[in-house]
Design a protein around this motif. Structure first.
Motif, mmCIF file in Angstrom:
data_model
loop_
_atom_site.group_PDB
_atom_site.id
_atom_site.type_symbol
_atom_site.label_atom_id
_atom_site.label_comp_id
_atom_site.label_asym_id
_atom_site.label_seq_id
_atom_site.Cartn_x
_atom_site.Cartn_y
_atom_site.Cartn_z
ATOM 1 N N GLU A 101 0.809 -1.221 0.000
ATOM 2 C CA GLU A 101 0.000 0.000 0.000
ATOM 3 C C GLU A 101 0.846 1.276 0.000
ATOM 4 O O GLU A 101 0.341 2.364 -0.244
ATOM 5 C CB GLU A 101 -0.999 0.033 1.161
ATOM 6 N N ASN A 102 2.151 1.146 0.234
ATOM 7 C CA ASN A 102 3.054 2.298 0.209
ATOM 8 C C ASN A 102 3.850 2.393 -1.086
ATOM 9 O O ASN A 102 4.817 3.151 -1.167
ATOM 10 C CB ASN A 102 4.021 2.239 1.400
ATOM 11 N N ILE A 103 3.462 1.615 -2.087
ATOM 12 C CA ILE A 103 4.131 1.622 -3.390
ATOM 13 C C ILE A 103 3.198 2.259 -4.410
ATOM 14 O O ILE A 103 2.017 1.921 -4.476
ATOM 15 C CB ILE A 103 4.518 0.195 -3.821
ATOM 16 N N ASP A 104 3.746 3.188 -5.189
ATOM 17 C CA ASP A 104 2.971 3.875 -6.213
ATOM 18 C C ASP A 104 3.605 3.611 -7.569
ATOM 19 O O ASP A 104 4.820 3.761 -7.730
ATOM 20 C CB ASP A 104 2.954 5.379 -5.918
ATOM 21 N N VAL A 105 2.781 3.208 -8.535
ATOM 22 C CA VAL A 105 3.253 2.938 -9.898
ATOM 23 C C VAL A 105 2.455 3.824 -10.842
ATOM 24 O O VAL A 105 1.226 3.787 -10.843
ATOM 25 C CB VAL A 105 3.073 1.447 -10.278
ATOM 26 N N GLN A 106 3.163 4.631 -11.639
ATOM 27 C CA GLN A 106 2.522 5.549 -12.574
ATOM 28 C C GLN A 106 3.076 5.322 -13.979
ATOM 29 O O GLN A 106 4.283 5.109 -14.138
ATOM 30 C CB GLN A 106 2.810 7.002 -12.180
ATOM 31 N N LEU A 107 2.196 5.392 -14.974
ATOM 32 C CA LEU A 107 2.605 5.303 -16.369
ATOM 33 C C LEU A 107 2.194 6.592 -17.055
ATOM 34 O O LEU A 107 1.025 6.975 -17.036
ATOM 35 C CB LEU A 107 1.944 4.106 -17.059
ATOM 36 N N ARG A 131 2.460 6.603 -22.097
ATOM 37 C CA ARG A 131 2.596 5.223 -22.592
ATOM 38 C C ARG A 131 4.031 4.714 -22.675
ATOM 39 O O ARG A 131 4.283 3.635 -23.183
ATOM 40 C CB ARG A 131 1.934 5.065 -23.965
ATOM 41 N N ARG A 132 5.008 5.497 -22.203
ATOM 42 C CA ARG A 132 6.404 5.080 -22.321
ATOM 43 C C ARG A 132 7.237 5.361 -21.089
ATOM 44 O O ARG A 132 8.396 4.977 -21.030
ATOM 45 C CB ARG A 132 7.059 5.771 -23.517
ATOM 46 N N GLU A 133 6.709 6.047 -20.102
ATOM 47 C CA GLU A 133 7.498 6.448 -18.938
ATOM 48 C C GLU A 133 6.868 5.858 -17.673
ATOM 49 O O GLU A 133 5.808 6.285 -17.244
ATOM 50 C CB GLU A 133 7.535 7.976 -18.863
ATOM 51 N N LEU A 134 7.556 4.887 -17.091
ATOM 52 C CA LEU A 134 7.063 4.212 -15.893
ATOM 53 C C LEU A 134 7.814 4.738 -14.678
ATOM 54 O O LEU A 134 9.051 4.745 -14.662
ATOM 55 C CB LEU A 134 7.277 2.696 -16.010
ATOM 56 N N THR A 135 7.068 5.190 -13.671
ATOM 57 C CA THR A 135 7.670 5.674 -12.436
ATOM 58 C C THR A 135 7.192 4.810 -11.279
ATOM 59 O O THR A 135 5.991 4.613 -11.089
ATOM 60 C CB THR A 135 7.298 7.148 -12.166
ATOM 61 N N VAL A 136 8.157 4.287 -10.531
ATOM 62 C CA VAL A 136 7.885 3.486 -9.344
ATOM 63 C C VAL A 136 8.421 4.256 -8.149
ATOM 64 O O VAL A 136 9.577 4.681 -8.154
ATOM 65 C CB VAL A 136 8.580 2.106 -9.433
ATOM 66 N N SER A 137 7.588 4.460 -7.141
ATOM 67 C CA SER A 137 8.049 5.131 -5.934
ATOM 68 C C SER A 137 7.460 4.432 -4.716
ATOM 69 O O SER A 137 6.381 3.848 -4.777
ATOM 70 C CB SER A 137 7.672 6.621 -5.950
ATOM 71 N N ALA A 138 8.198 4.495 -3.626
ATOM 72 C CA ALA A 138 7.764 3.847 -2.387
ATOM 73 C C ALA A 138 8.248 4.675 -1.208
ATOM 74 O O ALA A 138 9.284 5.334 -1.278
ATOM 75 C CB ALA A 138 8.321 2.431 -2.301
#
Length: 134
Positions: A51-57, A60-67
């Protein structure tokens, strides 16, 4: 007496190494695998809750993962109380070599590893949208 700051020199050396290997402090170790019809991104995020992990696209080509996580420990012995707080965060943005289908993406977090599956846009869906003319 010297004006040199040894800690600043060490920090500068780490920055240079990070630049050389495209890794920054607080960055998430990531693998990107091209499986033909999709990309699979695996990111190491040990110690975080899903629940503390965020995934954004984006685009259509840039994936950001943050926690991020915050932990508080409190120990009371007699009249004394000791409180320790720890906060950590990490993020990583990867640029995918091809556009992916936003609606069919999926993410799974297990044993400290986040796995994101991003299906590529097929030739049929890449032709755009058919707009009827009246």
């Amino acid at each position: 007496m010297s004006d040199r700051d040894p800690l600043a020199e060490i920090e500068r050396a780490f920055d240079m190494l990070g630049d050389q290997f495209d890794v920054t402090a607080g960055s998430v170790p990531t693998d990107i695998v091209d499986e033909g019809d999709s990309f699979v991104v695996r990111a190491d995020l040990p110690g975080y809750d899903s629940e503390n992990i965020d995934v954004q696209l984006a685009e259509r080509r840039e994936l950001t993962v943050s926690a991020s996580s915050t932990e508080t420990n409190e120990v009371s012995t007699g009249p004394f109380t000791q409180r320790e707080r720890r906060q950590q965060s990490a993020s990583r943005t990867v640029h995918l070599p091809e556009a992916v289908e936003e609606s069919d993406t999926a993410a799974n977090y297990e044993d400290g590893v986040l796995t994101v599956t991003l299906p590529k846009i097929t030739a049929e869906s890449d032709d755009g949208t058919d707009i009827p003319v009246n």
